[in-house]
Design a protein around this motif. Structure first.
Motif, PDB file in Angstrom:
ATOM      1  N   MET A   1       0.838  -1.172   0.000  1.00 23.86           N
ATOM      2  CA  MET A   1       0.000   0.000   0.000  1.00 23.86           C
ATOM      3  C   MET A   1       0.891   1.246   0.000  1.00 23.86           C
ATOM      4  O   MET A   1       1.803   1.377   0.785  1.00 23.86           O
ATOM      5  N   CYS A   2       0.627   2.154  -0.899  1.00 23.96           N
ATOM      6  CA  CYS A   2       1.349   3.424  -0.969  1.00 23.96           C
ATOM      7  C   CYS A   2       0.711   4.406   0.015  1.00 23.96           C
ATOM      8  O   CYS A   2      -0.497   4.470   0.138  1.00 23.96           O
ATOM      9  N   CYS A   3       1.532   5.133   0.723  1.00 18.68           N
ATOM     10  CA  CYS A   3       0.992   6.109   1.663  1.00 18.68           C
ATOM     11  C   CYS A   3       1.700   7.440   1.452  1.00 18.68           C
ATOM     12  O   CYS A   3       2.914   7.514   1.483  1.00 18.68           O
ATOM     13  N   MET A   4       0.922   8.475   1.205  1.00 18.78           N
ATOM     14  CA  MET A   4       1.504   9.800   1.069  1.00 18.78           C
ATOM     15  C   MET A   4       0.664  10.766   1.876  1.00 18.78           C
ATOM     16  O   MET A   4      -0.544  10.836   1.721  1.00 18.78           O
ATOM     17  N   ILE A   5       1.319  11.472   2.754  1.00 22.49           N
ATOM     18  CA  ILE A   5       0.639  12.438   3.602  1.00 22.49           C
ATOM     19  C   ILE A   5       1.290  13.793   3.384  1.00 22.49           C
ATOM     20  O   ILE A   5       2.503  13.917   3.432  1.00 22.49           O
ATOM     21  N   LEU A   6       0.495  14.803   3.132  1.00 22.41           N
ATOM     22  CA  LEU A   6       0.993  16.166   3.066  1.00 22.41           C
ATOM     23  C   LEU A   6       0.659  16.841   4.392  1.00 22.41           C
ATOM     24  O   LEU A   6      -0.474  16.798   4.840  1.00 22.41           O
ATOM     25  N   ASP A   7       1.633  17.459   5.011  1.00 25.95           N
ATOM     26  CA  ASP A   7       1.475  18.066   6.323  1.00 25.95           C
ATOM     27  C   ASP A   7       1.602  19.583   6.190  1.00 25.95           C
ATOM     28  O   ASP A   7       2.635  20.072   5.742  1.00 25.95           O
ATOM     29  N   MET A   8       0.557  20.291   6.579  1.00 20.24           N
ATOM     30  CA  MET A   8       0.558  21.748   6.474  1.00 20.24           C
ATOM     31  C   MET A   8       0.339  22.342   7.859  1.00 20.24           C
ATOM     32  O   MET A   8      -0.718  22.172   8.454  1.00 20.24           O
ATOM     33  N   LYS A   9       1.339  23.029   8.373  1.00 19.09           N
ATOM     34  CA  LYS A   9       1.273  23.606   9.710  1.00 19.09           C
ATOM     35  C   LYS A   9       1.082  25.117   9.614  1.00 19.09           C
ATOM     36  O   LYS A   9       1.986  25.828   9.191  1.00 19.09           O
ATOM     37  N   TYR A  10      -0.081  25.568  10.017  1.00 16.86           N
ATOM     38  CA  TYR A  10      -0.361  26.999  10.138  1.00 16.86           C
ATOM     39  C   TYR A  10      -0.089  27.768   8.851  1.00 16.86           C
ATOM     40  O   TYR A  10       0.326  28.914   8.886  1.00 16.86           O
ATOM     41  N   VAL A  11      -0.297  27.137   7.714  1.00 17.04           N
ATOM     42  CA  VAL A  11      -0.048  27.766   6.428  1.00 17.04           C
ATOM     43  C   VAL A  11      -1.317  28.414   5.881  1.00 17.04           C
ATOM     44  O   VAL A  11      -1.289  29.535   5.385  1.00 17.04           O
ATOM     45  N   LEU A  12      -2.428  27.737   5.980  1.00 19.25           N
ATOM     46  CA  LEU A  12      -3.637  28.176   5.296  1.00 19.25           C
ATOM     47  C   LEU A  12      -4.290  29.402   5.919  1.00 19.25           C
ATOM     48  O   LEU A  12      -5.054  30.090   5.257  1.00 19.25           O
ATOM     49  N   SER A  13      -3.982  29.705   7.163  1.00 21.65           N
ATOM     50  CA  SER A  13      -4.568  30.883   7.815  1.00 21.65           C
ATOM     51  C   SER A  13      -4.228  32.172   7.092  1.00 21.65           C
ATOM     52  O   SER A  13      -4.961  33.152   7.185  1.00 21.65           O
ATOM     53  N   HIS A  14      -3.123  32.184   6.381  1.00 20.70           N
ATOM     54  CA  HIS A  14      -2.627  33.405   5.755  1.00 20.70           C
ATOM     55  C   HIS A  14      -3.292  33.725   4.421  1.00 20.70           C
ATOM     56  O   HIS A  14      -2.994  34.752   3.830  1.00 20.70           O
ATOM     57  N   TRP A  15      -4.178  32.865   3.959  1.00 15.17           N
ATOM     58  CA  TRP A  15      -4.706  33.007   2.610  1.00 15.17           C
ATOM     59  C   TRP A  15      -6.220  33.197   2.606  1.00 15.17           C
ATOM     60  O   TRP A  15      -6.920  32.785   3.513  1.00 15.17           O
ATOM     61  N   SER A  16      -6.715  33.762   1.508  1.00 14.49           N
ATOM     62  CA  SER A  16      -8.162  33.921   1.301  1.00 14.49           C
ATOM     63  C   SER A  16      -8.774  32.546   1.024  1.00 14.49           C
ATOM     64  O   SER A  16      -8.063  31.576   0.752  1.00 14.49           O
ATOM     65  N   ASP A  17     -10.112  32.482   1.036  1.00 10.66           N
ATOM     66  CA  ASP A  17     -10.790  31.218   0.725  1.00 10.66           C
ATOM     67  C   ASP A  17     -10.423  30.731  -0.668  1.00 10.66           C
ATOM     68  O   ASP A  17     -10.177  29.537  -0.870  1.00 10.66           O
ATOM     69  N   GLU A  18     -10.380  31.638  -1.629  1.00  4.47           N
ATOM     70  CA  GLU A  18     -10.064  31.250  -3.006  1.00  4.47           C
ATOM     71  C   GLU A  18      -8.659  30.651  -3.095  1.00  4.47           C
ATOM     72  O   GLU A  18      -8.443  29.639  -3.766  1.00  4.47           O
ATOM     73  N   ASP A  19      -7.707  31.282  -2.421  1.00  4.78           N
ATOM     74  CA  ASP A  19      -6.339  30.761  -2.435  1.00  4.78           C
ATOM     75  C   ASP A  19      -6.240  29.440  -1.690  1.00  4.78           C
ATOM     76  O   ASP A  19      -5.496  28.544  -2.100  1.00  4.78           O
ATOM     77  N   ARG A  20      -6.968  29.296  -0.600  1.00  3.71           N
ATOM     78  CA  ARG A  20      -6.973  28.017   0.126  1.00  3.71           C
ATOM     79  C   ARG A  20      -7.473  26.899  -0.766  1.00  3.71           C
ATOM     80  O   ARG A  20      -6.921  25.804  -0.778  1.00  3.71           O
ATOM     81  N   VAL A  21      -8.536  27.172  -1.516  1.00  3.63           N
ATOM     82  CA  VAL A  21      -9.074  26.157  -2.425  1.00  3.63           C
ATOM     83  C   VAL A  21      -8.034  25.799  -3.478  1.00  3.63           C
ATOM     84  O   VAL A  21      -7.819  24.620  -3.776  1.00  3.63           O
ATOM     85  N   LYS A  22      -7.338  26.788  -4.038  1.00  7.95           N
ATOM     86  CA  LYS A  22      -6.292  26.520  -5.041  1.00  7.95           C
ATOM     87  C   LYS A  22      -5.177  25.662  -4.452  1.00  7.95           C
ATOM     88  O   LYS A  22      -4.712  24.702  -5.076  1.00  7.95           O
ATOM     89  N   ILE A  23      -4.724  26.014  -3.247  1.00 13.23           N
ATOM     90  CA  ILE A  23      -3.642  25.265  -2.594  1.00 13.23           C
ATOM     91  C   ILE A  23      -4.082  23.828  -2.341  1.00 13.23           C
ATOM     92  O   ILE A  23      -3.366  22.871  -2.650  1.00 13.23           O
ATOM     93  N   LEU A  24      -5.275  23.661  -1.778  1.00 17.10           N
ATOM     94  CA  LEU A  24      -5.753  22.316  -1.456  1.00 17.10           C
ATOM     95  C   LEU A  24      -6.067  21.497  -2.705  1.00 17.10           C
ATOM     96  O   LEU A  24      -5.889  20.278  -2.708  1.00 17.10           O
ATOM     97  N   THR A  25      -6.497  22.152  -3.776  1.00 17.81           N
ATOM     98  CA  THR A  25      -6.725  21.441  -5.039  1.00 17.81           C
ATOM     99  C   THR A  25      -5.418  20.846  -5.554  1.00 17.81           C
ATOM    100  O   THR A  25      -5.379  19.700  -6.014  1.00 17.81           O
ATOM    101  N   GLN A  26      -4.331  21.597  -5.454  1.00 20.34           N
ATOM    102  CA  GLN A  26      -3.019  21.084  -5.865  1.00 20.34           C
ATOM    103  C   GLN A  26      -2.560  19.949  -4.950  1.00 20.34           C
ATOM    104  O   GLN A  26      -1.962  18.973  -5.411  1.00 20.34           O
ATOM    105  N   CYS A  27      -2.833  20.083  -3.649  1.00 28.75           N
ATOM    106  CA  CYS A  27      -2.495  19.002  -2.709  1.00 28.75           C
ATOM    107  C   CYS A  27      -3.228  17.728  -3.092  1.00 28.75           C
ATOM    108  O   CYS A  27      -2.649  16.633  -3.083  1.00 28.75           O
ATOM    109  N   LYS A  28      -4.516  17.855  -3.424  1.00 24.08           N
ATOM    110  CA  LYS A  28      -5.320  16.684  -3.793  1.00 24.08           C
ATOM    111  C   LYS A  28      -4.742  15.995  -5.026  1.00 24.08           C
ATOM    112  O   LYS A  28      -4.708  14.771  -5.106  1.00 24.08           O
ATOM    113  N   LYS A  29      -4.255  16.786  -5.978  1.00 25.51           N
ATOM    114  CA  LYS A  29      -3.642  16.208  -7.188  1.00 25.51           C
ATOM    115  C   LYS A  29      -2.361  15.448  -6.855  1.00 25.51           C
ATOM    116  O   LYS A  29      -1.991  14.516  -7.561  1.00 25.51           O
TER     117      LYS A  29
END
Length: 109
Positions: A1-29
Motif C-alpha cells: 500500500m502506498c501512503c503519502m501524507i501532506l502536512d501543512m502547519k499553520y499555512v492556510l490561515s494566511h490566505w483567502s478562501d479562493e487561495d486556500r481552495v487553489k492550494i488544497l486542489t493542488q495538494c489533492k492532485k
C-alpha cells in the motif's frame, strides 16, 4: 500500500478562501486515493472547536483579528473549513485532536 501524507502547519490561515481552495486542489492532485493512504494533515485554528471554554474562544478570535490585519486570511469555523474542502474536491475530513486553540484536521481525497 502506498501512503503519502501532506502536512501543512499553520499555512492556510494566511490566505483567502479562493487561495486556500487553489492550494488544497493542488495538494489533492499530489496525493494518492484515500484507499492508498493519501491524506492531507492541516494544523490550524477551527474557531469554536474548543468546547465551551470562553478563554480559548477569545484566543481563537484574537488570532482571527491578527490574520485579518497582517494577511489576507482569517480563521474559519468548522462549516467554513468544510466548504473549502468540498470546493477543493475532497470527500471527507475529521478533526482529530485539539491543541489548545489549534486543531489537527485530516482531509481525505
Amino acid at each position: 500500500m502506498c501512503c503519502m501524507i501532506l502536512d501543512m502547519k499553520y499555512v492556510l490561515s494566511h490566505w483567502s478562501d479562493e487561495d486556500r481552495v487553489k492550494i488544497l486542489t493542488q495538494c489533492k492532485k499530489a496525493i494518492p486515493s484515500r484507499d492508498a493512504g493519501g491524506n492531507v494533515i492541516i494544523k490550524d485554528v477551527v474557531v469554536g472547536s474548543s468546547s465551551s471554554c470562553r478563554l480559548m474562544l477569545e484566543a481563537e478570535l484574537l488570532m482571527d483579528m491578527a490574520m485579518m490585519v497582517m494577511t489576507s486570511g482569517r480563521e474559519r469555523n468548522e462549516q467554513e473549513w468544510h466548504n473549502i474542502f468540498s470546493s477543493a474536491g475532497f470527500s471527507d475530513y475529521k478533526i482529530v485532536n485539539k491543541l489548545g486553540a489549534r486543531c489537527v484536521i485530516v482531509v481525505y481525497p
